[in-house]
Structure formats: structure tokens, C-alpha cells
Design a protein around this motif. Structure first.
Motif, PDB file in Angstrom:
ATOM      1  N   PRO A  18       0.795  -1.241   0.000  1.00  0.00           N
ATOM      2  CA  PRO A  18       0.000   0.000   0.000  1.00  0.00           C
ATOM      3  C   PRO A  18       0.821   1.282   0.000  1.00  0.00           C
ATOM      4  N   ALA A  19       2.007   1.289   0.619  1.00  0.00           N
ATOM      5  CA  ALA A  19       2.756   2.529   0.818  1.00  0.00           C
ATOM      6  C   ALA A  19       3.017   3.301  -0.470  1.00  0.00           C
ATOM      7  N   VAL A  20       3.227   2.594  -1.575  1.00  0.00           N
ATOM      8  CA  VAL A  20       3.518   3.290  -2.834  1.00  0.00           C
ATOM      9  C   VAL A  20       2.337   3.253  -3.801  1.00  0.00           C
ATOM     10  N   SER A  21       1.204   2.736  -3.333  1.00  0.00           N
ATOM     11  CA  SER A  21       0.052   2.553  -4.211  1.00  0.00           C
ATOM     12  C   SER A  21      -1.009   3.632  -4.080  1.00  0.00           C
ATOM     13  N   LEU A  22      -0.816   4.541  -3.129  1.00  0.00           N
ATOM     14  CA  LEU A  22      -1.816   5.585  -2.915  1.00  0.00           C
ATOM     15  C   LEU A  22      -1.790   6.611  -4.034  1.00  0.00           C
ATOM     16  N   GLU A  23      -0.606   7.006  -4.463  1.00  0.00           N
ATOM     17  CA  GLU A  23      -0.473   7.999  -5.527  1.00  0.00           C
ATOM     18  C   GLU A  23       0.719   7.723  -6.425  1.00  0.00           C
ATOM     19  N   PHE A  24       1.836   7.315  -5.835  1.00  0.00           N
ATOM     20  CA  PHE A  24       3.083   7.199  -6.584  1.00  0.00           C
ATOM     21  C   PHE A  24       2.959   6.226  -7.756  1.00  0.00           C
ATOM     22  N   LEU A  25       2.578   4.988  -7.510  1.00  0.00           N
ATOM     23  CA  LEU A  25       2.481   4.009  -8.591  1.00  0.00           C
ATOM     24  C   LEU A  25       1.337   4.305  -9.570  1.00  0.00           C
ATOM     25  N   PRO A  26       0.147   4.730  -9.099  1.00  0.00           N
ATOM     26  CA  PRO A  26      -0.890   5.089 -10.070  1.00  0.00           C
ATOM     27  C   PRO A  26      -0.446   6.200 -11.030  1.00  0.00           C
ATOM     28  N   ALA A  27       0.265   7.201 -10.524  1.00  0.00           N
ATOM     29  CA  ALA A  27       0.757   8.278 -11.389  1.00  0.00           C
ATOM     30  C   ALA A  27       1.791   7.741 -12.374  1.00  0.00           C
ATOM     31  N   LEU A  28       2.649   6.861 -11.896  1.00  0.00           N
ATOM     32  CA  LEU A  28       3.666   6.262 -12.751  1.00  0.00           C
ATOM     33  C   LEU A  28       3.019   5.369 -13.817  1.00  0.00           C
ATOM     34  N   THR A  29       2.002   4.622 -13.422  1.00  0.00           N
ATOM     35  CA  THR A  29       1.305   3.746 -14.352  1.00  0.00           C
ATOM     36  C   THR A  29       0.575   4.553 -15.424  1.00  0.00           C
ATOM     37  N   ASP A  30       0.009   5.684 -15.041  1.00  0.00           N
ATOM     38  CA  ASP A  30      -0.643   6.562 -16.023  1.00  0.00           C
ATOM     39  C   ASP A  30       0.364   7.039 -17.064  1.00  0.00           C
ATOM     40  N   GLN A  31       1.547   7.402 -16.620  1.00  0.00           N
ATOM     41  CA  GLN A  31       2.611   7.834 -17.538  1.00  0.00           C
ATOM     42  C   GLN A  31       2.999   6.686 -18.468  1.00  0.00           C
ATOM     43  N   PHE A  32       3.103   5.491 -17.918  1.00  0.00           N
ATOM     44  CA  PHE A  32       3.445   4.307 -18.705  1.00  0.00           C
ATOM     45  C   PHE A  32       2.387   4.033 -19.776  1.00  0.00           C
ATOM     46  N   CYS A  33       1.114   4.143 -19.405  1.00  0.00           N
ATOM     47  CA  CYS A  33       0.021   3.866 -20.346  1.00  0.00           C
ATOM     48  C   CYS A  33      -0.014   4.886 -21.480  1.00  0.00           C
ATOM     49  N   ARG A  34       0.344   6.131 -21.185  1.00  0.00           N
ATOM     50  CA  ARG A  34       0.383   7.142 -22.238  1.00  0.00           C
ATOM     51  C   ARG A  34       1.528   6.872 -23.215  1.00  0.00           C
ATOM     52  N   LEU A  35       2.607   6.293 -22.721  1.00  0.00           N
ATOM     53  CA  LEU A  35       3.720   5.939 -23.598  1.00  0.00           C
ATOM     54  C   LEU A  35       3.426   4.681 -24.407  1.00  0.00           C
ATOM     55  N   HIS A  36       2.573   3.807 -23.857  1.00  0.00           N
ATOM     56  CA  HIS A  36       2.282   2.530 -24.505  1.00  0.00           C
ATOM     57  C   HIS A  36       0.773   2.325 -24.635  1.00  0.00           C
ATOM     58  N   PRO A  37       0.113   3.107 -25.487  1.00  0.00           N
ATOM     59  CA  PRO A  37      -1.335   2.949 -25.647  1.00  0.00           C
ATOM     60  C   PRO A  37      -1.672   1.555 -26.176  1.00  0.00           C
ATOM     61  N   GLY A  38      -2.713   0.985 -25.647  1.00  0.00           N
ATOM     62  CA  GLY A  38      -3.116  -0.364 -26.062  1.00  0.00           C
ATOM     63  C   GLY A  38      -2.640  -1.445 -25.121  1.00  0.00           C
ATOM     64  N   VAL A  39      -1.702  -1.122 -24.246  1.00  0.00           N
ATOM     65  CA  VAL A  39      -1.215  -2.096 -23.264  1.00  0.00           C
ATOM     66  C   VAL A  39      -2.120  -2.054 -22.030  1.00  0.00           C
ATOM     67  N   SER A  40      -2.553  -3.218 -21.583  1.00  0.00           N
ATOM     68  CA  SER A  40      -3.391  -3.277 -20.383  1.00  0.00           C
ATOM     69  C   SER A  40      -2.507  -3.414 -19.146  1.00  0.00           C
ATOM     70  N   VAL A  41      -2.887  -2.716 -18.073  1.00  0.00           N
ATOM     71  CA  VAL A  41      -2.097  -2.701 -16.843  1.00  0.00           C
ATOM     72  C   VAL A  41      -2.989  -3.088 -15.663  1.00  0.00           C
ATOM     73  N   THR A  42      -2.481  -3.960 -14.815  1.00  0.00           N
ATOM     74  CA  THR A  42      -3.149  -4.338 -13.570  1.00  0.00           C
ATOM     75  C   THR A  42      -2.261  -3.919 -12.402  1.00  0.00           C
ATOM     76  N   LEU A  43      -2.862  -3.239 -11.428  1.00  0.00           N
ATOM     77  CA  LEU A  43      -2.142  -2.894 -10.190  1.00  0.00           C
ATOM     78  C   LEU A  43      -2.900  -3.513  -9.025  1.00  0.00           C
ATOM     79  N   GLN A  44      -2.314  -4.519  -8.432  1.00  0.00           N
ATOM     80  CA  GLN A  44      -2.925  -5.230  -7.303  1.00  0.00           C
ATOM     81  C   GLN A  44      -2.243  -4.774  -6.019  1.00  0.00           C
ATOM     82  N   VAL A  45      -3.026  -4.253  -5.088  1.00  0.00           N
ATOM     83  CA  VAL A  45      -2.481  -3.736  -3.834  1.00  0.00           C
ATOM     84  C   VAL A  45      -2.691  -4.774  -2.732  1.00  0.00           C
ATOM     85  N   ARG A  46      -1.597  -5.237  -2.164  1.00  0.00           N
ATOM     86  CA  ARG A  46      -1.640  -6.267  -1.132  1.00  0.00           C
ATOM     87  C   ARG A  46      -0.549  -6.012  -0.088  1.00  0.00           C
ATOM     88  N   SER A  47      -0.564  -6.800   0.961  1.00  0.00           N
ATOM     89  CA  SER A  47       0.516  -6.726   1.952  1.00  0.00           C
ATOM     90  C   SER A  47       1.805  -7.206   1.295  1.00  0.00           C
TER      91      SER A  47
END
Length: 309
Positions: free
Chosen positions: A102-131
């Protein structure tokens, strides 16, 4: 019986499209005799007459029309595969599955994933938040491409771990706190403060408590929560102070929380884990490059409160 060659089928298809061997030669960028030879070999190989010769044109037999439908279906599939290969080369096709604490999933990774998706349109991304332990299990099962965890010791041979950042815990204070203008916070400064503790089952909780016990500092341990962003939410509401990881604190700092360096240093490590028995895809490598750049940027933005080393 000799087998059909791909070149023979190409010649047959080109003749069906153009109606002449000259036209087929133009399509295939070969000579007309080469097409005639391929066509002859094609008919001899399958043992069925495919064309009637009328003057300079080749008239397909019913058998040729039937076979051409099958050929077209095959060529459409090949074209789809070629496009898929091109998309893979350009990183516009595929998927990336990320598991994270959870520590990096509140904002840091979602923002990074958004940047990644804009660079790679058409790629599907899953972010699973767990212990952290659950993240390790997901990556070990090879159901996920990578994981981000706190730096606990892992003894799983199916996981490859590396350090993303060797950072430190920071102190978070509510707006207007009496220590707001102080550069560094030490255990003695928090004497008598209401302290928001992390869960007693976490090793970091024991590290924090031991620092205060060593200094003989008494706190009011009235609130306990499992996660760093839960502790920050309590502090933001004015319910006490706490020590949390710097990426979580960075998010809440922009919401009004006061973040201070804490001495003595209590280490907090962020680690990357990958499946050991599987190579990294191009998408994974691209994401890790972005991750590394984002951590460098974060160190600058936080004025060193987040440390990579």
C-alpha cells in the motif's frame, strides 16, 4: 507426396488476384516465367487442375475458387499475426501486471502507471495492492510481472529481489504543530505527544518503539493503525503525530501535513521483486526505467526527505 511451399501458394494467390501471370509477377516482384514455374509446380503438387487457359488469361476452376477462400483466410490470419508482432515491437500490445504494498500505491504508482500507459497505448495494466507477503506470493506464482515491497527478508528461491531505495522514516505533524518550525525531530521532542502507532505485528513498529525506549521518552500510545496512510490520515485530522515511510508522507504533505526529518535514522527500504525463472519482457523493462526516473525525481522534490541511498 511433396508438400506445398509458401512461395507456391503466394504465386497462386497473386494469379487469383490479378488474373494473369504478368500481373502476379508485378505483385510478387519476380519474373513472369518464375510465376509460371511456381504455378505449374503448385498444380503438380496438389494434383488438381486449378486454371483453364483462355488466351492470355487464367480462368480459375471451381476447385481453385474453393482453395482460394482457404488461402485468403490463412493470409488474413498471417496479416493479423504480423500486425500483432509489430505492435509488440512498438510496445503497443500486451499486458503488465504489478503487485504492490500500500505505501507506494496511494499515488506514486498510479501516477507512474498513467505515464506508462500514455507511452504505450493499447497495453493493459493491472495494479494489485496487497501486503508485502501477499505481493511476494503473487510474484512467486509468476502471475505478476513485478512487485514493490518493503525491504523484508525473502527466502523464496523463485523470487529475485533488488533494492529500489534505502530510505528512512520521517516524522509527520499536523498543521500548526508546536514543532512546525523545527528542522529535525528527535525522540525527546515528542515527549508526551499522542502518537499514532503502526500495527504491533510489523517489524517497523518495534524499531520505532525501541528508539523511544532507548531515550526513555514516554508517548501517549492511544491510536494504532495497520498502514502508513492510515497514520497520516489520523495526523492530518489532528489526532497526534507519527513516523511513517517517506513516500506516504510525501502524498500527505501536499494535503497539508508537516513532514520533518527524524533523528536517529530509522531505515526503511523499498524493494523490487521479479519472478526468477522468467525473463523480463520489453514492457517490464520500460516500466522499470520509468520507475527509476520517478524515484530520482522524487528525491529532488522532497528535498532529501526521501533517500534512495
Amino acid at each position: 507426396m511433396p508438400k506445398l511451399t509458401y512461395r507456391q501458394i503466394e504465386a497462386f494467390r497473386a494469379v487469383m488476384i490479378s488474373g494473369t501471370t504478368r500481373g502476379a509477377a508485378d505483385i510478387l516482384y519476380v519474373s513472369q516465367p518464375a510465376v509460371s514455374r511456381l504455378l505449374t509446380d503448385f498444380e503438380e503438387t496438389i494434383g488438381v487442375k486449378m486454371f483453364e487457359r483462355h488466351r492470355r488469361r487464367l480462368v480459375p476452376t471451381p476447385e481453385a475458387r474453393f482453395f482460394y477462400e482457404e488461402v485468403e483466410r490463412a493470409f488474413v490470419s498471417l496479416e493479423k499475426l504480423s500486425r500483432a508482432a509489430e505492435e509488440l515491437r512498438e510496445f503497443h500490445l500486451g499486458s503488465l501486471r504489478i503487485a504492490s504494498m500500500p505505501a507506494v500505491s496511494l499515488e506514486f504508482l498510479p501516477a507512474l502507471t498513467d505515464q506508462f500507459c500514455r507511452l504505450h497505448p493499447g497495453v493493459s495494466v493491472t495494479l494489485q495492492v496487497r501486503s508485502t507477503q501477499q505481493v511476494a506470493d503473487l510474484v512467486a506464482s509468476q502471475h505478476f510481472d513485478l512487485g514493490v515491497i518493503s525491504g523484508i527478508e525473502l527466502n523464496d528461491p523463485s523470487i529475485e529481489a533488488s533494492v529500489l531505495a534505502d530510505s528512512r522514516l520521517v516524522c509527520v505533524l499536523p498543521s500548526g504543530h508546536r514543532l512546525a518550525d523545527q528542522k529535525d525531530i528527535r525522540p525527546r521532542d515528542l515527549e508526551g505527544e499522542i502518537f499514532v502507532s503502526l500495527g504491533s505485528e510489523q517489524s517497523i513498529r518495534h524499531k520505532i518503539d525501541s528508539v523511544f525506549e532507548h531515550e526513555n521518552v514516554s508517548r501517549q500510545l492511544m491510536i494504532e493503525t495497520q498502514l502508513g496512510f492510515g497514520a497520516c490520515a489520523f495526523v492530518l485530522a489532528g489526532s497526534g503525530v507519527s513516523l511513517v515511510d517517506p513516500i506516504t508522507a510525501w502524498h500527505y504533505q501536499r494535503l497539508g501535513l508537516i513532514v520533518k526529518r527524524f533523528e536517529p535514522r530509522i531505515p526503511y527500504r523499498y524493494s523490487l521483486i521479479l519472478p526468477k525463472q522468467r525473463g523480463q519482457s520489453g514492457l517490464t523493462k520500460s516500466f522499470l526505467e520509468l520507475l527509476n526516473s520517478s524515484l530520482i525525481k522524487l528525491e529532488k522534490e522532497t528535498g532529501g526527505l526521501f533517500e534512495r541511498q
